[in-house]
Write a protein that holds these residues in place. Structure first.
Motif, mmCIF file in Angstrom:
data_model
loop_
_atom_site.group_PDB
_atom_site.id
_atom_site.type_symbol
_atom_site.label_atom_id
_atom_site.label_comp_id
_atom_site.label_asym_id
_atom_site.label_seq_id
_atom_site.Cartn_x
_atom_site.Cartn_y
_atom_site.Cartn_z
ATOM 1 N N MET A 1 0.865 -1.272 0.148
ATOM 2 C CA MET A 1 -0.087 0.057 -0.016
ATOM 3 C C MET A 1 0.967 1.268 0.088
ATOM 4 S SD MET A 1 -3.136 -0.671 2.508
ATOM 5 C CE MET A 1 -2.586 -2.083 3.619
ATOM 6 N N GLY A 2 1.520 1.516 -0.991
ATOM 7 C CA GLY A 2 2.319 2.560 -1.128
ATOM 8 C C GLY A 2 1.803 3.829 -1.688
ATOM 9 N N MET A 3 1.957 4.852 -1.090
ATOM 10 C CA MET A 3 1.259 6.301 -1.606
ATOM 11 C C MET A 3 2.201 6.969 -2.682
ATOM 12 S SD MET A 3 -0.398 7.760 1.855
ATOM 13 C CE MET A 3 -0.627 9.181 1.165
ATOM 14 N N LYS A 4 1.663 7.097 -3.757
ATOM 15 C CA LYS A 4 2.364 8.118 -4.731
ATOM 16 C C LYS A 4 2.382 9.295 -4.628
ATOM 17 C CE LYS A 4 1.871 4.456 -8.131
ATOM 18 N NZ LYS A 4 1.416 3.993 -9.413
ATOM 19 N N GLU A 5 3.524 9.922 -4.584
ATOM 20 C CA GLU A 5 3.508 11.599 -4.397
ATOM 21 C C GLU A 5 3.180 12.067 -5.844
ATOM 22 O OE1 GLU A 5 6.703 13.310 -2.679
ATOM 23 O OE2 GLU A 5 7.057 11.750 -1.185
ATOM 24 N N HIS A 6 2.362 13.223 -5.657
ATOM 25 C CA HIS A 6 2.181 14.032 -6.997
ATOM 26 C C HIS A 6 2.461 15.465 -6.759
ATOM 27 C CE1 HIS A 6 0.197 14.723 -10.897
ATOM 28 N NE2 HIS A 6 -0.420 15.528 -10.205
ATOM 29 N N HIS A 7 3.475 16.009 -7.559
ATOM 30 C CA HIS A 7 3.927 17.368 -7.342
ATOM 31 C C HIS A 7 3.265 18.103 -8.614
ATOM 32 C CE1 HIS A 7 6.903 16.142 -4.460
ATOM 33 N NE2 HIS A 7 7.036 15.268 -5.230
ATOM 34 N N VAL A 8 2.735 19.326 -8.141
ATOM 35 C CA VAL A 8 2.143 20.302 -8.952
ATOM 36 C C VAL A 8 3.214 21.400 -9.154
ATOM 37 C CG1 VAL A 8 0.276 21.941 -9.415
ATOM 38 C CG2 VAL A 8 -0.153 19.873 -8.057
ATOM 39 N N SER A 9 3.583 21.569 -10.297
ATOM 40 C CA SER A 9 4.536 22.678 -10.862
ATOM 41 C C SER A 9 3.924 23.896 -10.373
ATOM 42 C CB SER A 9 4.535 22.837 -12.414
ATOM 43 O OG SER A 9 5.613 23.968 -12.727
ATOM 44 N N ILE A 10 4.931 24.901 -9.771
ATOM 45 C CA ILE A 10 4.790 26.234 -9.437
ATOM 46 C C ILE A 10 4.282 26.952 -10.423
ATOM 47 C CG2 ILE A 10 7.138 26.810 -9.458
ATOM 48 C CD1 ILE A 10 4.515 28.064 -6.756
ATOM 49 N N ILE A 14 1.084 29.472 -10.812
ATOM 50 C CA ILE A 14 1.276 30.993 -11.425
ATOM 51 C C ILE A 14 0.414 31.167 -12.504
ATOM 52 C CG2 ILE A 14 2.803 32.694 -12.370
ATOM 53 C CD1 ILE A 14 5.093 31.507 -10.460
ATOM 54 N N GLY A 15 0.266 30.301 -13.487
ATOM 55 C CA GLY A 15 -0.484 30.381 -14.647
ATOM 56 C C GLY A 15 -2.086 30.666 -14.333
ATOM 57 N N LEU A 16 -2.432 29.906 -13.192
ATOM 58 C CA LEU A 16 -3.781 30.074 -12.643
ATOM 59 C C LEU A 16 -4.160 31.245 -11.930
ATOM 60 C CD1 LEU A 16 -4.594 26.529 -10.824
ATOM 61 C CD2 LEU A 16 -5.332 27.631 -13.076
ATOM 62 N N GLN A 17 -2.932 31.831 -11.254
ATOM 63 C CA GLN A 17 -3.175 32.977 -10.668
ATOM 64 C C GLN A 17 -3.128 34.277 -11.713
ATOM 65 O OE1 GLN A 17 -0.073 34.128 -7.833
ATOM 66 N NE2 GLN A 17 -1.076 35.906 -7.088
ATOM 67 N N PHE A 18 -2.151 34.000 -12.764
ATOM 68 C CA PHE A 18 -2.219 35.260 -13.713
ATOM 69 C C PHE A 18 -3.552 35.344 -14.482
ATOM 70 C CE2 PHE A 18 2.135 36.909 -15.301
ATOM 71 C CZ PHE A 18 2.366 37.087 -13.869
#
Length: 77
Positions: A1-10, A14-18
C-alpha cells in the motif's frame, strides 16, 4: 500500500493566478472603457486603456502557463 507523491508545478499555479488576475483586470478595464469618468476627472493617459491591455496580456500569459504546465499523469516505467 504505497502512496504515490504527486507534485504540482509552481508555474501551473502561477498560470492560474495570472489567469484569475487577468480576468479581473480585463473586466475592470472594459467597464472603465464603457463607463468613462467625466473629462475633468480622467487621468492623463486614460485614452490608452491600460487596464484592458494589462488584463489581456495577463490573461493570455496565464492561459499559456496553465496549458503548458498542466499536471499530467506520470509515465509508468
Amino acid at each position: 500500500m504505497g502512496m504515490k507523491e504527486h507534485h504540482v508545478s509552481i508555474w501551473f499555479l502561477i498560470g492560474l493566478q495570472f489567469t484569475l488576475y487577468g480576468v479581473l483586470i480585463l473586466g475592470a478595464g472594459i467597464y472603465e472603457w464603457l463607463n468613462p469618468a467625466p473629462p475633468e476627472l480622467q487621468l492623463v493617459l486614460a485614452n490608452l486603456h491600460a487596464g484592458v491591455w494589462l488584463g489581456g496580456v495577463m490573461l493570455i500569459l496565464g492561459l499559456f502557463y496553465t496549458w503548458k504546465f498542466w499536471p499530467r499523469k506520470p509515465d509508468r516505467g
